[in-house]
Design an enzyme around this catalytic site. Structure first.
Site, PDB file in Angstrom:
ATOM      1  N   GLU A  35     -24.110 -41.656  86.654  1.00 37.61           N
ATOM      2  CA  GLU A  35     -22.907 -40.922  87.077  1.00 37.61           C
ATOM      3  C   GLU A  35     -22.530 -39.827  86.069  1.00 37.61           C
ATOM      4  O   GLU A  35     -22.044 -38.767  86.449  1.00 37.61           O
ATOM      5  CB  GLU A  35     -21.752 -41.908  87.267  1.00 37.61           C
ATOM      6  CG  GLU A  35     -22.005 -42.857  88.424  1.00 37.61           C
ATOM      7  CD  GLU A  35     -20.947 -43.924  88.552  1.00 37.61           C
ATOM      8  OE1 GLU A  35     -20.886 -44.809  87.669  1.00 37.61           O
ATOM      9  OE2 GLU A  35     -20.167 -43.869  89.509  1.00 37.61           O
TER      10      GLU A  35
ATOM     11  N   GLU B 210     -25.052 -51.026  90.554  1.00 34.31           N
ATOM     12  CA  GLU B 210     -23.769 -51.753  90.532  1.00 34.31           C
ATOM     13  C   GLU B 210     -23.642 -52.856  91.569  1.00 34.31           C
ATOM     14  O   GLU B 210     -23.008 -53.873  91.329  1.00 34.31           O
ATOM     15  CB  GLU B 210     -22.590 -50.774  90.709  1.00 34.31           C
ATOM     16  CG  GLU B 210     -22.252 -49.972  89.460  1.00 34.31           C
ATOM     17  CD  GLU B 210     -23.056 -48.696  89.309  1.00 34.31           C
ATOM     18  OE1 GLU B 210     -24.083 -48.536  89.993  1.00 34.31           O
ATOM     19  OE2 GLU B 210     -22.663 -47.847  88.492  1.00 34.31           O
TER      20      GLU B 210
ATOM     21  N   ALA C  38     -22.112 -48.368  82.161  1.00 29.34           N
ATOM     22  CA  ALA C  38     -20.915 -48.855  81.482  1.00 29.34           C
ATOM     23  C   ALA C  38     -21.331 -50.094  80.704  1.00 29.34           C
ATOM     24  O   ALA C  38     -22.316 -50.748  81.049  1.00 29.34           O
ATOM     25  CB  ALA C  38     -19.844 -49.187  82.499  1.00 29.34           C
TER      26      ALA C  38
ATOM     27  N   GLY D  99     -23.082 -46.074  85.271  1.00 29.68           N
ATOM     28  CA  GLY D  99     -22.222 -45.027  84.707  1.00 29.68           C
ATOM     29  C   GLY D  99     -23.021 -43.935  84.001  1.00 29.68           C
ATOM     30  O   GLY D  99     -22.560 -42.797  83.876  1.00 29.68           O
TER      31      GLY D  99
HETATM   32  N1  DAK Z   1     -24.143 -52.691  78.787  1.00 32.74           N
HETATM   33  C1  DAK Z   1     -24.201 -53.368  77.617  1.00 32.74           C
HETATM   34  N2  DAK Z   1     -25.336 -53.592  76.937  1.00 32.74           N
HETATM   35  C2  DAK Z   1     -26.466 -53.109  77.468  1.00 32.74           C
HETATM   36  C3  DAK Z   1     -26.493 -52.386  78.689  1.00 32.74           C
HETATM   37  C4  DAK Z   1     -25.249 -52.190  79.353  1.00 32.74           C
HETATM   38  N3  DAK Z   1     -25.159 -51.491  80.475  1.00 32.74           N
HETATM   39  N4  DAK Z   1     -27.774 -52.066  78.958  1.00 32.74           N
HETATM   40  C5  DAK Z   1     -28.514 -52.542  77.934  1.00 32.74           C
HETATM   41  N5  DAK Z   1     -27.734 -53.168  77.041  1.00 32.74           N
HETATM   42  C6  DAK Z   1     -28.148 -53.835  75.802  1.00 32.74           C
HETATM   43  C7  DAK Z   1     -28.870 -55.136  76.120  1.00 32.74           C
HETATM   44  O1  DAK Z   1     -27.938 -56.162  76.346  1.00 32.74           O
HETATM   45  C8  DAK Z   1     -29.662 -55.321  74.856  1.00 32.74           C
HETATM   46  O2  DAK Z   1     -28.810 -55.807  73.841  1.00 32.74           O
HETATM   47  P1  DAK Z   1     -29.293 -57.003  72.831  1.00 32.74           P
HETATM   48  O3  DAK Z   1     -29.663 -58.135  73.719  1.00 32.74           O
HETATM   49  O4  DAK Z   1     -30.461 -56.410  72.107  1.00 32.74           O
HETATM   50  O5  DAK Z   1     -28.091 -57.232  71.972  1.00 32.74           O
HETATM   51  C9  DAK Z   1     -30.043 -53.919  74.453  1.00 32.74           C
HETATM   52  O6  DAK Z   1     -29.129 -53.051  75.140  1.00 32.74           O
HETATM   53  C10 DAK Z   1     -31.450 -53.539  74.894  1.00 32.74           C
HETATM   54  O7  DAK Z   1     -31.559 -53.804  76.266  1.00 32.74           O
HETATM   55  P2  DAK Z   1     -32.711 -54.718  76.903  1.00 32.74           P
HETATM   56  O8  DAK Z   1     -33.229 -55.699  75.905  1.00 32.74           O
HETATM   57  O9  DAK Z   1     -32.212 -55.230  78.202  1.00 32.74           O
HETATM   58  O10 DAK Z   1     -33.855 -53.612  77.120  1.00 32.74           O
HETATM   59  P3  DAK Z   1     -34.982 -53.612  78.239  1.00 32.74           P
HETATM   60  O11 DAK Z   1     -35.898 -52.501  77.881  1.00 32.74           O
HETATM   61  O12 DAK Z   1     -35.581 -54.979  78.421  1.00 32.74           O
HETATM   62  O13 DAK Z   1     -34.246 -53.258  79.606  1.00 32.74           O
HETATM   63  C11 DAK Z   1     -32.701 -52.001  81.000  1.00 32.74           C
HETATM   64  C12 DAK Z   1     -33.653 -51.998  79.753  1.00 32.74           C
HETATM   65  C13 DAK Z   1     -31.990 -50.667  81.019  1.00 32.74           C
HETATM   66  C14 DAK Z   1     -33.571 -52.128  82.261  1.00 32.74           C
HETATM   67  C15 DAK Z   1     -31.743 -53.207  80.888  1.00 32.74           C
HETATM   68  O14 DAK Z   1     -31.144 -53.166  79.593  1.00 32.74           O
HETATM   69  C16 DAK Z   1     -30.669 -53.180  81.930  1.00 32.74           C
HETATM   70  O15 DAK Z   1     -30.923 -53.542  83.102  1.00 32.74           O
HETATM   71  N6  DAK Z   1     -29.441 -52.792  81.527  1.00 32.74           N
HETATM   72  C17 DAK Z   1     -28.324 -52.810  82.385  1.00 32.74           C
HETATM   73  C18 DAK Z   1     -28.377 -51.648  83.343  1.00 32.74           C
HETATM   74  C19 DAK Z   1     -27.225 -51.655  84.334  1.00 32.74           C
HETATM   75  O16 DAK Z   1     -27.073 -52.597  85.140  1.00 32.74           O
HETATM   76  N7  DAK Z   1     -26.375 -50.621  84.276  1.00 32.74           N
HETATM   77  C20 DAK Z   1     -25.283 -50.477  85.125  1.00 32.74           C
HETATM   78  C21 DAK Z   1     -24.087 -51.048  84.458  1.00 32.74           C
HETATM   79  S1  DAK Z   1     -22.730 -51.125  85.580  1.00 32.74           S
HETATM   80  C22 DAK Z   1     -15.854 -48.532  86.789  1.00 32.74           C
HETATM   81  C23 DAK Z   1     -16.515 -47.361  86.804  1.00 32.74           C
HETATM   82  C24 DAK Z   1     -17.862 -47.360  86.526  1.00 32.74           C
HETATM   83  C25 DAK Z   1     -18.526 -48.534  86.263  1.00 32.74           C
HETATM   84  C26 DAK Z   1     -17.818 -49.693  86.264  1.00 32.74           C
HETATM   85  C27 DAK Z   1     -16.475 -49.702  86.513  1.00 32.74           C
HETATM   86  N8  DAK Z   1     -14.475 -48.513  87.086  1.00 32.74           N
HETATM   87  C28 DAK Z   1     -13.916 -47.343  87.736  1.00 32.74           C
HETATM   88  C29 DAK Z   1     -13.670 -49.639  86.815  1.00 32.74           C
HETATM   89  C30 DAK Z   1     -19.938 -48.510  86.001  1.00 32.74           C
HETATM   90  C31 DAK Z   1     -20.660 -49.624  86.016  1.00 32.74           C
HETATM   91  C32 DAK Z   1     -21.989 -49.651  85.428  1.00 32.74           C
HETATM   92  O17 DAK Z   1     -22.470 -48.714  84.874  1.00 32.74           O
END
Ligand code: DAK
Length: 259
Positions: free
Chosen positions: A113, A133, A64, A110
């Site tokens: 998922e 998460e 997400a 997400g």
């Molecule tokens: N959201 C927004 N932007 C993201 C992103 C994300 N999940 N993942 C990556 N980006 C963006 C980065 O901010 C970066 O943007 P700029 O800084 O260039 O503007 C760009 O994509 C490139 O990412 P990185 O520079 O970080 O690239 P790396 O190769 O260094 O790292 C990475 C790749 C995938 C390891 C890293 O980007 C990362 O850790 N990303 C976050 C992964 C993560 O934590 N995903 C889970 C998100 S939480 C809900 C239901 C579901 C959910 C929530 C609520 N409800 C029912 C209410 C689900 C929650 C989630 O999915």
């Protein structure tokens, strides 16, 4: 319909839906989820297999959109986002056609998922999957706790969710989360070749098999087998059943209509 964050392409009976926001590693924001829902809704009866994948070189879907989520201050907004996500994923899961996730890179939160809501997952060698998460102070919210557990079992699901770690494609295959691991350049071709095999079979029989597998999965074996018997019986008298058996006896390929 034109979309900004997704692409929907049709190649005969196979549709490919690409989440296409590579700058944000295809993270799911509101707009993307809305477009995804609209695209899935738009699929007509001529589409018989759906492949879901990610745009760019690095990601399937990195989760997400954390930036957008962090700005959701109000409970009703969070509720709306959750409802949209659940609706979109449930819609995907309720499709009567086979759905294949082609996980071509990061499939986190997400994104993982989303892959789990497909019928099965093929991954490229550079895929990384995980549910991080808990590191953000929340839990998987688009069905990950439940779907992952049903696929890999409680202990593996707990390990992945409690550690918030990422696993590579080989490990994901070892635990049964992905079916096959392919070189990145061959992933989509592999998905299409599997789709081509399915297209030779009766769409009606496939959708019935999918329904009884899904509905039976959480029932005891007796009840589940009752569903199978009902599904089996329903197919008798269909055009596809008559054609399939007639074609076999006439030693020719069947021509199915899905009726
Ligand atoms: N959201 C927004 N932007 C993201 C992103 C994300 N999940 N993942 C990556 N980006 C963006 C980065 O901010 C970066 O943007 P700029 O800084 O260039 O503007 C760009 O994509 C490139 O990412 P990185 O520079 O970080 O690239 P790396 O190769 O260094 O790292 C990475 C790749 C995938 C390891 C890293 O980007 C990362 O850790 N990303 C976050 C992964 C993560 O934590 N995903 C889970 C998100 S939480 C809900 C239901 C579901 C959910 C929530 C609520 N409800 C029912 C209410 C689900 C929650 C989630 O999915």
């Amino acid at each position: 319909m034109t979309y900004e964050n997704i692409r929907l392409e049709h190649d005969g009976a196979v549709a490919t839906l690409t989440i296409d926001r590579p700058k944000a590693l295809n993270a799911l924001n509101n707009k993307t989820l809305q477009e995804f829902e609209a695209a899935v809704k738009s699929l007509g009866a001529d589409t018989r297999v759906l492949i879901v994948t990610g745009g760019g070189e690095k990601a399937f879907v990195a989760g997400a959109d954390i930036a957008e989520m962090s700005s959701i201050a109000e409970h009703p907004e969070a509720q709306k986002f959750a409802e949209l996500g659940h609706r979109a994923f449930a819609l995907l899961e309720s499709l009567a056609i086979p759905t294949i996730a082609a996980v071509n890179g990061f499939a986190l939160g997400g994104g993982c998922e989303l892959a789990l809501a497909c019928d099965f997952i093929y991954a490229s060698e550079k895929a990384q999957l995980g549910l991080p998460e808990v590191g953000l102070g929340v839990i998987p919210g688009f069905g990950g706790t439940q779907r992952l557990t049903r696929i890999v079992g409680r202990a593996r699901a707990k390990e992945l969710i409690f550690t918030g770690g990422r696993i590579d494609a080989a490990k994901a295959k070892e635990i049964g989360l992905v079916l096959e691991v392919l070189p990145a350049a061959e992933l989509l071709a592999h998905c299409r070749s599997v789709a081509a095999k399915m297209l030779k079979n009766s769409p009606l029989a496939i959708s019935t098999a999918k329904r009884v597998i899904e509905q039976g999965a959480d029932k005891d074996l007796g009840e589940a087998n009752t569903l199978e018997r009902q599904g089996f019986a329903e197919l008798f008298g269909s055009e596809d059943q008559r054609e399939g058996m007639k074609a076999f006896l006439e030693k020719r390929p069947a021509v199915f209509t899905g009726k």
